[in-house]
Design an enzyme around this catalytic site. Structure first.
Site, PDB file in Angstrom:
ATOM      1  N   GLU A  14      14.713  -1.576   0.085  1.00  0.00           N
ATOM      2  CA  GLU A  14      14.300  -2.711  -0.747  1.00  0.00           C
ATOM      3  C   GLU A  14      14.665  -2.471  -2.207  1.00  0.00           C
ATOM      4  O   GLU A  14      14.353  -1.419  -2.787  1.00  0.00           O
ATOM      5  CB  GLU A  14      12.776  -2.940  -0.625  1.00  0.00           C
ATOM      6  CG  GLU A  14      12.311  -4.092  -1.500  1.00  0.00           C
ATOM      7  CD  GLU A  14      10.947  -4.678  -1.132  1.00  0.00           C
ATOM      8  OE1 GLU A  14      10.362  -4.257  -0.121  1.00  0.00           O
ATOM      9  OE2 GLU A  14      10.493  -5.566  -1.879  1.00  0.00           O
TER      10      GLU A  14
ATOM     11  N   LYS B 272       5.931  -0.421  11.043  1.00  0.00           N
ATOM     12  CA  LYS B 272       6.699  -0.059   9.840  1.00  0.00           C
ATOM     13  C   LYS B 272       5.752   0.608   8.853  1.00  0.00           C
ATOM     14  O   LYS B 272       4.593   0.211   8.741  1.00  0.00           O
ATOM     15  CB  LYS B 272       7.341  -1.297   9.215  1.00  0.00           C
ATOM     16  CG  LYS B 272       8.106  -0.973   7.918  1.00  0.00           C
ATOM     17  CD  LYS B 272       9.011  -2.103   7.488  1.00  0.00           C
ATOM     18  CE  LYS B 272       8.345  -3.214   6.746  1.00  0.00           C
ATOM     19  NZ  LYS B 272       7.633  -2.805   5.505  1.00  0.00           N
TER      20      LYS B 272
ATOM     21  N   GLU C 164       5.747   2.680   4.769  1.00  0.00           N
ATOM     22  CA  GLU C 164       6.504   2.923   3.541  1.00  0.00           C
ATOM     23  C   GLU C 164       6.589   4.421   3.252  1.00  0.00           C
ATOM     24  O   GLU C 164       5.674   5.178   3.550  1.00  0.00           O
ATOM     25  CB  GLU C 164       5.839   2.190   2.366  1.00  0.00           C
ATOM     26  CG  GLU C 164       5.871   0.674   2.529  1.00  0.00           C
ATOM     27  CD  GLU C 164       5.320  -0.074   1.316  1.00  0.00           C
ATOM     28  OE1 GLU C 164       4.916   0.556   0.317  1.00  0.00           O
ATOM     29  OE2 GLU C 164       5.285  -1.326   1.389  1.00  0.00           O
TER      30      GLU C 164
ATOM     31  N   ASP D 292       2.973  -6.702   5.560  1.00  0.00           N
ATOM     32  CA  ASP D 292       1.732  -6.774   4.787  1.00  0.00           C
ATOM     33  C   ASP D 292       1.950  -7.665   3.558  1.00  0.00           C
ATOM     34  O   ASP D 292       1.022  -7.913   2.785  1.00  0.00           O
ATOM     35  CB  ASP D 292       1.198  -5.388   4.414  1.00  0.00           C
ATOM     36  CG  ASP D 292       2.175  -4.584   3.588  1.00  0.00           C
ATOM     37  OD1 ASP D 292       3.304  -5.051   3.342  1.00  0.00           O
ATOM     38  OD2 ASP D 292       1.797  -3.466   3.171  1.00  0.00           O
TER      39      ASP D 292
ATOM     40  N   ASP E  39       3.507  -4.078  10.015  1.00  0.00           N
ATOM     41  CA  ASP E  39       3.302  -3.114   8.928  1.00  0.00           C
ATOM     42  C   ASP E  39       1.984  -2.375   9.084  1.00  0.00           C
ATOM     43  O   ASP E  39       0.952  -2.989   9.390  1.00  0.00           O
ATOM     44  CB  ASP E  39       3.255  -3.856   7.586  1.00  0.00           C
ATOM     45  CG  ASP E  39       4.558  -3.755   6.825  1.00  0.00           C
ATOM     46  OD1 ASP E  39       5.306  -2.775   7.025  1.00  0.00           O
ATOM     47  OD2 ASP E  39       4.826  -4.673   6.019  1.00  0.00           O
TER      48      ASP E  39
HETATM   49  O1  KIV Z   1       5.753  -6.768   3.989  1.00  0.00           O
HETATM   50  C1  KIV Z   1       6.914  -7.207   4.000  1.00  0.00           C
HETATM   51  O2  KIV Z   1       7.167  -8.405   4.113  1.00  0.00           O
HETATM   52  C2  KIV Z   1       8.001  -6.247   3.887  1.00  0.00           C
HETATM   53  C3  KIV Z   1       9.375  -6.797   3.687  1.00  0.00           C
HETATM   54  C4  KIV Z   1       9.528  -7.180   2.286  1.00  0.00           C
HETATM   55  C5  KIV Z   1      10.410  -5.849   4.131  1.00  0.00           C
HETATM   56  O3  KIV Z   1       7.780  -5.090   3.922  1.00  0.00           O
END
Ligand code: KIV
Length: 289
Positions: free
Chosen positions: A206, A137, A139, A68, A107
């Site tokens: 991160e 993915k 968070e 994202d 994401d």
């Molecule tokens: O959105 C993204 O690019 C990420 C990376 C920084 C891991 O989550």
């Protein structure tokens, strides 16, 4: 064996290397688990379109993330917060279409999974069914554990993301390094163990101190993917526009720039404009008789 039954070769995790070992199919979660057991480090890059993703796929990057970060690196927003599910589906579908071999992880954007595990499931299914990604993915550590569990039970491979979580930029007041000090370090370890326990196949760390990232990596059976986590994580990820020098202005300390595409592209555009002004383009060889 019918058309949908994987051949024995397709079914096996690569026992050689991720680079070159897997060429006739997409990289899977089993390949990444096998790489951790072998101690083979791997790379992940973000991608937001078919053309760029195809270049990275051909270069052998095993995992591409439709991050994202598209919000600030592709769509012109200041942060990742405004990114919508419809945008993620569109960008992810393009990345899937442009690739053959990389595992594509997408994401779940801000607001698409925090309400409930059911909301997370609904939107993860959109990314898998409408875009064709191989994994999602999200968070959060302990706070996202229930959602990860439900997704994994339903057959969705989940990459977790802890430490600095950019979707919380407004709550964090920026992008500060995480995990400094005893309490914060213990929380990071608890988060890492919670996502592993919930079934995540990998976890992004991160902006955490290198020593702490190394400790987490040692204590987890699943691969850790560092971005600003020092040299000892199992894998590394960079935002492609940072890595290739497309980003305007300052980049974070953890970025290494491997090219200066912004200059290359700007020079090409200026040379083209100059040729048009002077009449040097189009020449006879660019014209039809
Ligand atoms: O959105 C993204 O690019 C990420 C990376 C920084 C891991 O989550």
């Amino acid at each position: 064996m019918n058309a949908s039954t994987p051949s024995p070769a397709q079914n096996q995790a690569s026992t050689t290397t991720l680079y070159g070992g897997v060429t006739n199919r997409r990289v899977t979660v089993r390949d990444l688990a096998a790489a951790k057991r072998r101690g083979e480090k791997w790379s992940m890059l973000t991608a937001y379109d078919a053309l760029t993703a195809g270049v990275f796929d051909e270069a052998g990057i095993p995992v591409l993330l439709v991050g994202d970060s598209a919000g600030n690196c592709h769509l012109g927003y200041e942060t990742t917060v405004p990114v919508t599910m419809d945008q993620m589906v569109m960008l992810s579908a393009a990345v899937v279409r442009g690739t053959k071999r990389s595992m594509i992880v997408a994401d779940l954007p801000f607001g698409s999974y925090q309400e409930s595990p059911a909301q997370a499931m609904h939107n993860a299914a959109r990314l898998m069914k409408e875009a064709g990604v191989g994994a999602v993915k999200l968070e959060g550590g302990e706070r996202s554990a229930r959602s990860i569990e439900l997704l994994v039970e339903a057959g969705v491979p989940v990459m977790a993301h802890i430490g600095l979580t950019p979707q919380s930029v407004h709550a964090l007041g920026g992008y500060p390094v995480q995990g400094r000090g005893d309490e914060a370090a213990h929380q990071l370890l608890r988060d890492a163990k919670a996502v592993q326990q919930s079934g995540a196949f990998a976890v992004v760390l991160e902006a955490v101190p290198a020593e702490l990232a190394a400790q987490v990596t040692e204590q987890l059976a699943i691969p850790t993917v560092g971005i600003g986590g020092g040299p000892d994580t199992d894998a590394q990820v960079l935002v492609w526009t940072d890595m290739a020098g497309m980003t305007a202005g300052r980049v974070p300390k953890f970025v290494k720039q491997y090219a200066d595409l912004r200059t290359v592209l700007g020079d090409a555009a200026r040379a083209y404009a100059q040729d048009v002004r002077t009449g040097a383009f189009p020449a006879a060889e660019h014209s039809f008789t």
